[in-house]
Write a protein that holds these residues in place. Structure first.
Motif, PDB file in Angstrom:
ATOM      1  N   ASP A  29      15.793 -10.844 -20.208  1.00 35.09           N
ATOM      2  CA  ASP A  29      15.939 -12.055 -21.017  1.00 35.09           C
ATOM      3  C   ASP A  29      16.708 -13.115 -20.232  1.00 35.09           C
ATOM      4  OD1 ASP A  29      18.722 -11.576 -21.289  1.00 35.09           O
ATOM      5  OD2 ASP A  29      18.432 -10.432 -23.129  1.00 35.09           O
ATOM      6  N   SER A  30      16.869 -14.295 -20.855  1.00 33.28           N
ATOM      7  CA  SER A  30      17.490 -15.428 -20.166  1.00 33.28           C
ATOM      8  C   SER A  30      18.906 -15.687 -20.653  1.00 33.28           C
ATOM      9  CB  SER A  30      16.627 -16.685 -20.374  1.00 33.28           C
ATOM     10  OG  SER A  30      15.321 -16.482 -19.889  1.00 33.28           O
ATOM     11  N   GLY A  31      19.534 -14.696 -21.255  1.00 29.17           N
ATOM     12  CA  GLY A  31      20.901 -14.859 -21.727  1.00 29.17           C
ATOM     13  C   GLY A  31      21.887 -15.036 -20.590  1.00 29.17           C
ATOM     14  N   ALA A  64      17.676 -18.993 -25.808  1.00 31.58           N
ATOM     15  CA  ALA A  64      17.597 -18.463 -24.448  1.00 31.58           C
ATOM     16  C   ALA A  64      17.798 -16.959 -24.426  1.00 31.58           C
ATOM     17  CB  ALA A  64      18.633 -19.146 -23.564  1.00 31.58           C
ATOM     18  N   ASN A  65      18.582 -16.426 -25.375  1.00 31.02           N
ATOM     19  CA  ASN A  65      18.818 -14.980 -25.417  1.00 31.02           C
ATOM     20  C   ASN A  65      17.551 -14.197 -25.744  1.00 31.02           C
ATOM     21  OD1 ASN A  65      21.552 -15.376 -24.908  1.00 31.02           O
ATOM     22  ND2 ASN A  65      22.041 -15.578 -27.070  1.00 31.02           N
ATOM     23  N   GLY A  66      16.573 -14.860 -26.371  1.00 32.24           N
ATOM     24  CA  GLY A  66      15.334 -14.179 -26.734  1.00 32.24           C
ATOM     25  C   GLY A  66      14.166 -14.533 -25.831  1.00 32.24           C
ATOM     26  N   LYS A  67      14.389 -15.436 -24.854  1.00 36.64           N
ATOM     27  CA  LYS A  67      13.323 -15.813 -23.930  1.00 36.64           C
ATOM     28  C   LYS A  67      13.261 -14.795 -22.798  1.00 36.64           C
ATOM     29  CE  LYS A  67      11.649 -19.716 -21.193  1.00 36.64           C
ATOM     30  NZ  LYS A  67      11.951 -21.099 -20.730  1.00 36.64           N
ATOM     31  N   VAL A  68      12.097 -14.224 -22.562  1.00 38.45           N
ATOM     32  CA  VAL A  68      11.991 -13.116 -21.612  1.00 38.45           C
ATOM     33  C   VAL A  68      11.049 -13.478 -20.466  1.00 38.45           C
ATOM     34  CG1 VAL A  68      12.480 -11.390 -23.366  1.00 38.45           C
ATOM     35  CG2 VAL A  68      10.115 -12.032 -22.920  1.00 38.45           C
ATOM     36  N   GLN A  69      11.278 -12.773 -19.329  1.00 40.79           N
ATOM     37  CA  GLN A  69      10.402 -12.859 -18.169  1.00 40.79           C
ATOM     38  C   GLN A  69       9.966 -11.445 -17.812  1.00 40.79           C
ATOM     39  OE1 GLN A  69      12.643 -14.904 -15.142  1.00 40.79           O
ATOM     40  NE2 GLN A  69      12.144 -16.922 -15.959  1.00 40.79           N
ATOM     41  N   CYS A  70       8.662 -11.280 -17.598  1.00 39.31           N
ATOM     42  CA  CYS A  70       8.092  -9.957 -17.333  1.00 39.31           C
ATOM     43  C   CYS A  70       7.570  -9.942 -15.895  1.00 39.31           C
ATOM     44  CB  CYS A  70       6.970  -9.681 -18.333  1.00 39.31           C
ATOM     45  SG  CYS A  70       6.487  -7.957 -18.425  1.00 39.31           S
ATOM     46  N   SER A  71       7.796  -8.835 -15.187  1.00 38.74           N
ATOM     47  CA  SER A  71       7.360  -8.747 -13.792  1.00 38.74           C
ATOM     48  C   SER A  71       7.095  -7.298 -13.421  1.00 38.74           C
ATOM     49  CB  SER A  71       8.417  -9.340 -12.861  1.00 38.74           C
ATOM     50  OG  SER A  71       9.640  -8.628 -12.977  1.00 38.74           O
ATOM     51  N   LEU A  79      -2.189  -2.446 -21.489  1.00 42.99           N
ATOM     52  CA  LEU A  79      -1.934  -3.574 -22.383  1.00 42.99           C
ATOM     53  C   LEU A  79      -0.541  -3.385 -22.963  1.00 42.99           C
ATOM     54  CD1 LEU A  79      -3.086  -6.106 -23.798  1.00 42.99           C
ATOM     55  CD2 LEU A  79      -3.871  -4.605 -25.624  1.00 42.99           C
ATOM     56  N   LEU A  80       0.353  -4.373 -22.751  1.00 43.13           N
ATOM     57  CA  LEU A  80       1.759  -4.252 -23.122  1.00 43.13           C
ATOM     58  C   LEU A  80       2.158  -5.354 -24.108  1.00 43.13           C
ATOM     59  CD1 LEU A  80       3.211  -3.766 -19.526  1.00 43.13           C
ATOM     60  CD2 LEU A  80       2.451  -1.971 -21.082  1.00 43.13           C
ATOM     61  N   HIS A  81       3.136  -5.032 -24.949  1.00 42.26           N
ATOM     62  CA  HIS A  81       3.717  -6.023 -25.858  1.00 42.26           C
ATOM     63  C   HIS A  81       5.214  -6.098 -25.584  1.00 42.26           C
ATOM     64  CE1 HIS A  81       5.549  -7.471 -29.672  1.00 42.26           C
ATOM     65  NE2 HIS A  81       4.523  -8.283 -29.659  1.00 42.26           N
ATOM     66  N   VAL A  82       5.732  -7.330 -25.423  1.00 43.69           N
ATOM     67  CA  VAL A  82       7.128  -7.550 -25.086  1.00 43.69           C
ATOM     68  C   VAL A  82       7.773  -8.379 -26.189  1.00 43.69           C
ATOM     69  CG1 VAL A  82       8.704  -8.589 -23.427  1.00 43.69           C
ATOM     70  CG2 VAL A  82       6.630  -7.460 -22.628  1.00 43.69           C
ATOM     71  N   ARG A  83       8.998  -8.028 -26.586  1.00 42.67           N
ATOM     72  CA  ARG A  83       9.719  -8.825 -27.577  1.00 42.67           C
ATOM     73  C   ARG A  83      11.220  -8.683 -27.372  1.00 42.67           C
ATOM     74  NH1 ARG A  83      10.582  -6.315 -33.572  1.00 42.67           N
ATOM     75  NH2 ARG A  83      11.499  -4.326 -32.964  1.00 42.67           N
ATOM     76  N   ASP A  84      11.964  -9.675 -27.869  1.00 43.88           N
ATOM     77  CA  ASP A  84      13.423  -9.668 -27.855  1.00 43.88           C
ATOM     78  C   ASP A  84      13.881 -10.239 -29.188  1.00 43.88           C
ATOM     79  OD1 ASP A  84      16.209 -10.294 -27.449  1.00 43.88           O
ATOM     80  OD2 ASP A  84      15.850 -10.102 -25.300  1.00 43.88           O
TER      81      ASP A  84
END
Length: 366
Positions: free
Chosen positions: A335-337, A287-294, A277-282
């Motif tokens: 992130d999407s920066g 857009a600089n704080g929008k993240v994609q996890c893979s 179980l993971l927690h992701v934040r920026d």
């Protein structure tokens, strides 16, 4: 409450409870309500105003407002002035409900009759019982100085990137005074600012230049409001507002925190079994704080998105210890920066054996 939630009307603390075996997350909100445990106070308990004897009746002079760390009805609710018939009090209500006291000249001044006026400004909150704080105001009456400094413009709007170098000039405020000599010499000073702003911005009292003396951080403060006063040698002044908006740059990489993880898994584990179980934040915004996890690589696992910024790593197909006995699962978040930043964690998972293979002879007949 005032230490935990400075300048926040509703003080709510957030925490989470995780049930390890079920891999479930429950959110908890604790609201701390205010009590009237702080009295109003003035940053400057003694203030001296210098007012010309030619000042017309009805003129207004802004006073430093009182501060009360309590909120709502327990904060400052009213002001009253005592001490002299020459002055009265007016209270302006700002766009956010804040009250701003102003000293109003109710009767013409005459320096030859009275050179000084002593006043007391009292601030009261709305608690039960009410608490009060006082400030003493000493008005010095000056000889004729019939032109006050005037700012042009009266309000400055700035947009500043958070990566602006320390030492940069942000703006030069300018006020003009048509008087001559000491009455026409203008000096600048900060009249309204937060403690944080005083450490970040510096005003040159002679030139009106505002410079950056400490690095900006969008995540710690995205806007500032300063009030600059231009005062001539006769005590007349004008004020200007400087509104500074800090724009975000992509200076924070995404962060992954492991809330719960398995170190071993049986090779006969069912599909969809949760292994982490993971927690992701920026900390950036937009857009600089929008993240994609893979997940990296073609492993028998997949990511499952939960509410908020939580993810589960679950099995996506059957495991075979005899084929692969250990997995290093790399979780990558980006992130999407414009210049994307990323980070990753590696989950080490050992596959436990089950008796799923019978003995086999190398040859059927000897």
């Amino acid at each position: 409450r005032e230490q935990l939630c400075e300048s926040v009307q509703q003080c709510v603390l957030h925490c989470e409870v995780i049930v390890e075996g079920e891999m479930q997350v429950y959110g908890i909100e604790v609201e701390i309500t205010d009590t009237n445990d702080h009295a109003p106070s003035f940053r400057e308990p003694e203030t001296e105003l210098r007012i010309s004897e030619m000042t017309s009746q009805g003129s207004r002079f802004p006073l430093r407002d009182a501060q009360d760390e309590d909120s709502g009805q327990n904060s400052v609710q009213s002001y009253e002035l005592s001490g002299d018939e020459h002055f009265s009090l007016a209270v302006q209500t700002g766009p956010h409900g804040d009250r701003r006291p102003e000293l109003v000249l109710a009767k013409a001044l005459d320096r030859e009759m009275t050179a000084f006026h002593e006043l007391v400004l009292r601030a009261s909150d709305g608690g039960e019982p009410s608490r009060t704080g006082t400030a003493h105001i000493r008005v010095s009456v000056l000889d004729v100085n019939d032109n006050a400094p005037v700012f042009s413009p009266a309000e400055y709007m700035l947009r500043v990137s958070e990566d602006m170098p320390v030492g940069s000039t942000l703006v030069t405020v300018t006020a003009t005074d048509t008087d001559e000599g000491i009455y026409g010499h203008v000096k600048y000073l900060m009249k309204k600012f937060t403690e944080k702003a005083s450490k970040i911005f510096q005003l040159d009292s002679e030139t009106g230049v505002i410079t950056l003396v400490q690095s900006l951080d969008f995540e710690e403060g995205d806007s500032f409001e300063l009030v600059v006063q231009a005062q001539d040698g006769g005590g007349l002044y004008d004020t200007a507002k400087i509104r500074i908006t800090v724009t975000d740059v992509n200076d924070n990489a995404p962060e992954i925190s492991i809330r719960s993880v398995l170190s071993t898994i049986s090779e006969d584990a069912p599909l969809g079994m949760v292994v982490a179980l993971l927690h992701v934040r920026d900390q950036d915004s937009g857009a600089n704080g929008k993240v994609q996890c893979s997940l990296v690589g073609g492993l028998p696992f997949r990511l499952q998105s939960l509410q908020g910024s939580l993810y589960r790593v679950v099995t996506s197909r059957g495991l075979d210890r005899e084929a692969v006995s250990e997995y290093n699962v790399t979780v990558r978040v980006v992130d999407s920066g414009l210049r994307a930043l990323w980070s990753s964690v590696v989950l080490s998972l050992h596959v436990l054996d089950v008796n799923d293979n019978a003995p086999m002879f190398a040859e059927e007949r000897y």
